[in-house]
Design a protein around this motif. Structure first.
Motif, short mmCIF file in Angstrom:
data_model
loop_
_atom_site.label_atom_id
_atom_site.label_comp_id
_atom_site.label_asym_id
_atom_site.label_seq_id
_atom_site.Cartn_x
_atom_site.Cartn_y
_atom_site.Cartn_z
N LYS A 31 31.75 39.84 42.79
CA LYS A 31 32.43 38.87 41.92
C LYS A 31 33.21 39.49 40.78
CE LYS A 31 30.06 35.51 43.98
NZ LYS A 31 30.68 34.43 44.76
N TRP A 33 34.09 38.70 37.05
CA TRP A 33 33.65 37.83 35.95
C TRP A 33 33.81 38.66 34.68
CZ3 TRP A 33 33.69 32.94 35.81
CH2 TRP A 33 32.99 32.21 34.85
N SER A 45 36.75 43.38 42.75
CA SER A 45 36.06 42.33 43.50
C SER A 45 36.55 42.34 44.94
CB SER A 45 36.35 40.95 42.86
OG SER A 45 37.75 40.73 42.79
N HIS A 223 34.79 33.58 31.44
CA HIS A 223 35.27 34.97 31.39
C HIS A 223 35.26 35.46 29.94
CE1 HIS A 223 36.74 35.66 35.48
NE2 HIS A 223 37.32 34.47 35.48
O1 PMV Z 1 40.13 33.24 38.99
P1 PMV Z 1 39.24 32.56 38.03
O2 PMV Z 1 39.63 32.79 36.61
O3 PMV Z 1 39.05 31.10 38.36
O4 PMV Z 1 37.77 33.24 38.14
C1 PMV Z 1 37.03 33.22 39.33
C2 PMV Z 1 35.69 33.76 39.14
C3 PMV Z 1 34.72 33.65 40.28
O5 PMV Z 1 35.11 32.68 41.23
C4 PMV Z 1 33.38 33.22 39.73
C5 PMV Z 1 34.51 35.00 40.97
C6 PMV Z 1 35.62 35.49 41.84
O6 PMV Z 1 35.73 36.72 41.95
O7 PMV Z 1 36.32 34.68 42.47
#
Ligand code: PMV
Length: 352
Positions: A31, A33, A45, A223
């Motif tokens: 992930k 994060w 990731s 985040h």
């Molecule tokens: O792309 P964002 O800012 O929506 O963050 C996604 C974060 C997670 O889905 C929890 C992890 C990931 O790597 O997709």
């Protein structure tokens, strides 16, 4: 590639045009994060791109009108989303210098239920970035397919980090790591198919809709809370380290190690939320009940059913198409569906 290589050409020839694109969602195994300025991820990731959960987007660009954005989701005007896109377009002008020279009417629809809590930002920004690259090629000249895809991933990242991984099929890596050649913090790359055991090339992801509706804490805020989380540095290091076993597992097809690593990543993500200040919990009672039932099922049957979570209460049920899937599906229908809000499940696959 460096940021300079993504800057747009100053000469272009704009005209009114409508383009359409489609982009799938993805689910991370290791992930992301926590991030730095300009959507630079704090750790690399890797994700599976889904096959059925997609956003379809039609973008009408009306040249030489005052810059404005109007958005519709399944026919309904979405003013908040339009504001977000306006801000995003202003933010990426240096990469697409024509972008503020017209007005936009953007119509999108998701192939999955809107309120499901399935990340629509990944497929949504992926589809928008693809539409923008189509317009760019028409206004500034054709690029190679690879160049265009890399720039679409670069642009999608600036909309929503994880969106940059949705531009590619199969297993996709975002964030620089010595373990994956060509990996970058600026865009995603496809993980080499030749390095992936066949068992991972035909997988199921059934998303149990435990809680439909708005999340209590957005991923942007989540985040941000990593900036003051005392465990953040260790977590970023752990995610980087996890690429070493992940690479071995993907090559060897060792399902037991895969299950352990993927579930650990999901639980660590949520542990980070609980250790944030202020703390928050996105899992619901149903999430925990499902996790415990999966663990009991595995203990009793030894069948490869396991889970991952994104930043929400829904449970992604993962299992390979290896001959055991009928028994697993029967178990899900009989035992797990009851923990969803309205018998909600989205059945997707990852085939590549
Ligand atoms: O792309 P964002 O800012 O929506 O963050 C996604 C974060 C997670 O889905 C929890 C992890 C990931 O790597 O997709």
């Amino acid at each position: 590639m460096t940021i300079q290589e993504f800057l747009g050409k100053k000469e272009f020839n704009i005209h009114t045009q409508t383009v359409s694109e489609s982009c799938p969602s993805n689910i991370a195994l290791i992930k992301y994060w926590g991030k730095y300025k300009d959507q630079i991820p704090a750790n690399p990731s890797i994700s599976f791109t889904l096959n059925h959960c997609k956003t379809n987007t039609e973008m009408e660009f009306v040249a030489n009108e005052a810059f404005s954005v109007q958005t519709f989701l399944s026919g309904n005007e979405e003013v908040k989303f339009a504001e977000k896109i306006e801000k995003y377009f202003k933010n990426i002008e240096q990469y697409l210098p024509w972008i503020l020279q017209g007005k936009y009417i953007i119509k999108t629809e998701n192939t999955f239920p809107h309120s499901s809590g399935i990340a629509s930002s990944a497929s949504g920004f992926g589809a928008i970035a693809k539409c923008l690259m189509k317009l760019d090629e028409s206004f500034s000249g054709k690029k190679s397919d690879e160049e265009s895809l890399t720039k679409a991933s670069f642009l999608a990242r600036l909309g929503s980090g994880s969106a940059c991984r949705s531009l590619y099929n199969g297993l996709v890596v975002w964030g620089e790591t010595d373990e994956v050649k060509g990996s970058s913090d600026l865009f995603a790359v496809q993980y080499l198919n030749s390095e992936v055991h066949d068992i991972f090339k035909d997988f199921n992801d059934w998303v149990l809709l435990i809680h439909e509706g708005e999340k209590s804490v957005s991923s942007t805020v989540g985040h941000g809370l990593m900036n003051t989380n005392p465990y953040a540095e260790r977590r970023f290091q752990e995610a980087r380290e996890n690429f070493v076993p992940m690479k071995e597992i993907l090559k060897s097809g060792d399902m037991q190690r895969f299950i352990k690593l993927v579930e650990h990543e999901a639980l660590t993500l949520h542990a980070m939320m609980m250790m944030s200040d202020p703390a928050f919990i996105l899992m619901k009672t149903g999430t925990l009940e499902v996790i415990n039932k999966i663990w009991d099922f595995r203990r009793e049957t030894d069948l490869p059913l396991f889970f991952t979570l994104d930043a929400g209460a829904n449970v992604h049920l993962l299992f390979p198409s290896d001959g055991s899937e009928e028994k697993i599906k029967t178990f899900i229908e009989a035992e797990l569906l009851q923990h969803t809000q309205k018998n909600g499940v989205v059945k997707d696959v990852m085939k590549f």
